[in-house]
Enzyme design. Structure first.
Site, PDB file in Angstrom:
ATOM      1  N   LYS A 136       0.868  -1.178   0.000  1.00 61.25           N
ATOM      2  CA  LYS A 136       0.000   0.000   0.000  1.00 61.25           C
ATOM      3  C   LYS A 136       0.904   1.225   0.000  1.00 61.25           C
ATOM      4  CE  LYS A 136      -4.174   1.840   2.047  1.00 61.25           C
ATOM      5  NZ  LYS A 136      -3.832   3.233   2.260  1.00 61.25           N
ATOM      6  N   ASP A 138       2.304   4.910   0.016  1.00 64.35           N
ATOM      7  CA  ASP A 138       1.880   6.057   0.803  1.00 64.35           C
ATOM      8  C   ASP A 138       2.108   7.349   0.024  1.00 64.35           C
ATOM      9  OD1 ASP A 138       0.766   7.200   2.947  1.00 64.35           O
ATOM     10  OD2 ASP A 138       2.448   6.905   4.315  1.00 64.35           O
ATOM     11  N   CYS A 446      26.370  18.667  37.144  1.00 65.38           N
ATOM     12  CA  CYS A 446      26.083  17.262  36.835  1.00 65.38           C
ATOM     13  C   CYS A 446      24.907  16.805  37.701  1.00 65.38           C
ATOM     14  CB  CYS A 446      27.314  16.414  37.124  1.00 65.38           C
ATOM     15  SG  CYS A 446      26.998  14.646  37.008  1.00 65.38           S
ATOM     16  N   CYS A 449      26.656  14.015  40.288  1.00 66.08           N
ATOM     17  CA  CYS A 449      27.697  14.332  41.281  1.00 66.08           C
ATOM     18  C   CYS A 449      27.786  15.824  41.562  1.00 66.08           C
ATOM     19  CB  CYS A 449      29.042  13.816  40.803  1.00 66.08           C
ATOM     20  SG  CYS A 449      29.722  14.813  39.462  1.00 66.08           S
ATOM     21  N   CYS A 464      30.264  16.369  32.088  1.00 62.47           N
ATOM     22  CA  CYS A 464      30.594  16.550  33.499  1.00 62.47           C
ATOM     23  C   CYS A 464      32.115  16.481  33.603  1.00 62.47           C
ATOM     24  CB  CYS A 464      29.953  15.435  34.318  1.00 62.47           C
ATOM     25  SG  CYS A 464      30.643  15.306  35.966  1.00 62.47           S
TER      26      CYS A 464
END
Ligand code: IVH
Length: 707
Positions: A136, A138, A446, A449, A464
């Protein structure tokens, strides 16, 4: 001879010459038209081009010159006229003599069984019916009217009864012939099909729009629809559209065969493209098999399809079955699960990877798309967030095609706010922003930490900077170290690693090998038995391969393939560690950036000390030189459930024999090793005609090879 007579005679001669020249021109013009049509047919319908572009252009030039010299031979259906006419003010309407219907949909196997049952009941059928199956496509439906073989009208489907007159536009589409080839076609023949934009053309069109800062199309269907309905048909001609026929409408006169598939083959012989995957199958079972096959090759097709269409092949039966409301009883479309859905971004969080990269991830209101429920999707980096103009609570379109990871395609809220929305408004969501919508910004700290986060020049990602202490980076490095393609330590799950890293029981990779049962068993909810299982797995992982070890180290940009190439090139750990930039650049696939990452990694003293330590704990077989290995240059794929060897054993074996082991089947695959319940990779290999070995055949083959 008098003077008068002489003049008369001269004039006659001149006329004769002129007639002769015109006659020759007429012959040559027709000859070239046929030649060009033949080449168009080979190129656009058979997909087997025969001549170079230059020769084609030369023929076209000759044709145009002759047509200008001899305007009396102008023809509206000459291939020289496929350029698109001047701009129009609008489209007039066309009444379809035979309505253009739509199709009923099936979404699962049961719907298909119901469809077949309805047919059997209605015509009291006890046999197995033949169905024609097609993808089919599109795009947008089109009607092409040919009278005595000449294209006289093109129209859109519209509401099924009236459409728009797009004759000039269809005349400009390269693979639509202005006149039919051969003979035997009915006097009036309305060809119906789909106009679509191949994926490649769509990408190029959007790349161009990006460069020129003009509007991009959302998907190939919208692009096809927008391109066909251009008031300036020359633009339609430049858009690289294709038409593929799937049925006929109005037919007057004789000539058509009695089954749908035979008619399509007739159309093909008359110069009209039909789909190369059309197939005849028997019964619903055949239809379901075809559906499976198309699902597996869908993403490899050059154009988008959104399902498959099944049609009773026999026209007599079609007639007996007739229609219900706007759809035929003899056809159905079996849709693929939607590959794009809208949902809300509830939150955006940042994840920290082992190299410190801080990646934005969208947490979604769960949405079912492409056959799975998606609740998280990576946004990759802040450039992507900016591209999307993303706020939390925005409504976005998520797409997931096949095995491809889900992606945020576009931000509907942003488009709505900027008034640039291309699609109909999504009725199920409010699209305007309120105070609850929060702009997504890059973090400065971060999220794990609290270390400083920076963005280096020339990099798309934020990182970080707390490399030594960030527990997220550490945990991620350990997760990578023990992962399946690295040391493959089963049972050491992500949560356990995070706890051990947080407890500072895991600081460096070698700490793994000095864990003891009590340390593990002391942890929450860890039974003695499971603790022992983890230790056993760690113990087993000590016998590994050099390639796995190099990959496990987590050097930036050194994936499985690069690790493998490094090992095959340098053969042992010491040589890899001592290689200088020049030597690294000699390795397959290693460029200056990756070479620098490798050098930087080994330059850090703590890294090389750690590696030396690990080298006394782990062991791996010597690597043999690759040249002349039996599978050098071949690409293999392993899939399915294996029962005698593990999948990784098979891969290691293949690599040691010189093969590359790839993750997916393509036309370059040499052999597929398929265990039980092998799914899409197996069907794809079968479609592509690639050698397939089951596990036992593979083992027999190995034994022969090594005998
Ligand atoms: S047959 C009476 N075959 O799907 C049967 N339609 O939902 C009419 N389409 O408007 C259609 N590929 O634009 C048929 N191989 C195919 C098709 C196809 C795409 C489109 C077509 C139609 C819509 C119906």
């Amino acid at each position: 001879m008098t003077l008068d007579l002489f003049a008369e005679n001269n004039k006659n001669n001149q006329n004769n010459n002129q007639n002769k020249a015109a006659e020759n021109a007429a012959l040559r013009i027709e000859e070239i038209r046929k030649l060009i049509e033949g080449h168009n047919y080979r190129y656009y319908v058979l997909d087997e081009p025969h001549i170079s572009d230059a020769t084609y252009d030369q023929l076209m030039k000759e044709l145009i010159t002759l047509e200008q010299q001899f305007p009396q031979f102008y023809s509206n259906v000459s291939p020289s006229q496929k350029v698109g006419a001047k701009v129009k003010a609008g489209f007039s309407t066309v009444a379809h003599e035979v309505s253009m219907l739509s199709l009923d949909n099936a979404f699962n196997d049961q719907d298909m069984f119901d469809f077949s049952k309805r047919i059997d009941n209605r015509i009291n059928n006890k046999t197995i019916l033949k169905f024609a199956c097609e993808p089919k496509l599109d795009g947008i439906a089109v009607s092409l009217l040919y009278k005595n073989g000449e294209l006289v009208r093109g129209a859109t489907r519209g509401d099924g009864s009236t459409g728009e007159d797009i004759t000039e536009n269809v005349r400009a589409i390269q693979n639509i012939p202005l006149r039919l080839m051969g003979e035997g076609y009915p006097e009036t023949l309305e060809v119906r099909g789909e106009i679509y934009m191949p994926k490649k053309s769509f990408e190029l069109l959007n790349e161009l729009a990006q460069k020129q800062g003009t509007k991009k199309y959302v998907n190939p269907r919208n692009a096809a629809s927008g391109s066909v309905r251009q008031l300036d048909a020359r633009i339609t001609g430049q858009r690289k559209l294709e038409m593929c026929a799937y049925s006929v409408g109005l037919v007057e006169g004789e000539g058509l065969k009695q089954t749908h598939s035979e008619i399509l083959y007739q159309l093909k012989n008359w110069g009209i493209k039909i789909n190369e995957h059309m197939q005849i199958v028997e019964g619903v079972e055949g239809c379901l098999e075809y559906f499976k096959l198309l699902s597996t090759i869908r993403n490899d097709l050059g154009y988008e399809i959104d399902g498959v269409v099944f049609k009773v092949d026999d026209l007599n039966l079609q007639q007996r079955l007739g229609f219900v409301s706007r759809a035929p009883r003899w056809a159905i479309s079996h849709k693929f699960p939607a590959q794009e859905e809208n949902t809300i971004v509830e939150k955006v969080e940042f994840q920290v990877g082992r190299t410190g990269a801080v990646t934005p991830v969208a947490r979604l209101k769960p949405v079912f798309v492409g056959g799975v429920t998606v609740s998280n999707v990576t946004l990759h980096n802040m450039d992507e967030v900016a591209r999307l103009d993303l706020f939390e609570q925005d409504v976005v379109a998520i797409s997931r095609a096949g095995d491809v990871i889900p992606k945020v395609m576009m931000n509907l809220t942003s488009q709505y706010m900027q008034n640039t929305s291309e699609r109909e408004l999504d009725q199920s969501y409010e699209l305007f922003r309120t105070a609850n919508h929060i702009k997504v910004e890059a973090p400065t700290k971060c999220p794990v930490c609290e270390g400083k986060v920076i963005r280096l020049d020339g990099e798309a990602v934020y990182r970080c900077t707390n490399i030594l202490e960030c527990s997220a980076q550490k945990s991620e490095s350990f997760k990578h170290f023990v992962s399946r393609k690295a040391l493959d330590i089963d049972g050491l799950g992500e949560k356990l690693i995070e706890v051990l890293v947080d407890n500072k029981q895991l600081k460096h990779f070698d700490d793994l090998f000095s864990l003891d049962v009590n340390q593990l068993a002391d942890l929450d909810r860890m039974a003695q038995k499971s603790a022992q299982n983890v230790l056993d797995a760690i113990e087993r992982s000590k016998a590994t391969t050099l390639q796995r070890f190099i990959y496990a180290l987590g050097i930036r940009e050194v994936g499985v393939a690069t690790a493998n190439n490094l090992v095959l090139h340098f053969l042992n750990l010491e040589t890899i560690m001592l290689a200088n930039k020049e030597q690294l650049l000699e390795v397959d696939d290693i460029g200056p950036v990756v070479a620098d990452y490798i050098l930087q990694f080994f330059e850090v003293e703590s890294n090389s000390l750690l590696i030396k330590k690990l080298a006394t704990i782990l062991s791996w077989p010597d690597v043999v030189k690759q040249e002349g290995l039996p599978l050098t240059g071949q690409s293999w794929v392993v899939t399915g459930k294996l029962s005698i060897m593990s999948r990784d054993e098979v891969k290691d074996k293949l690599q040691s024999l010189g093969a590359k082991v790839a993750g997916s089947v393509s036309k370059n695959t040499h052999t597929l090793v398929a265990g039980e319940k092998a799914g899409s990779k197996l069907s794809k290999a079968q479609t592509l005609g690639i050698t397939v070995l089951d596990e036992q055949q593979f083992i027999d083959w190995l034994e022969q090879l090594e005998a």
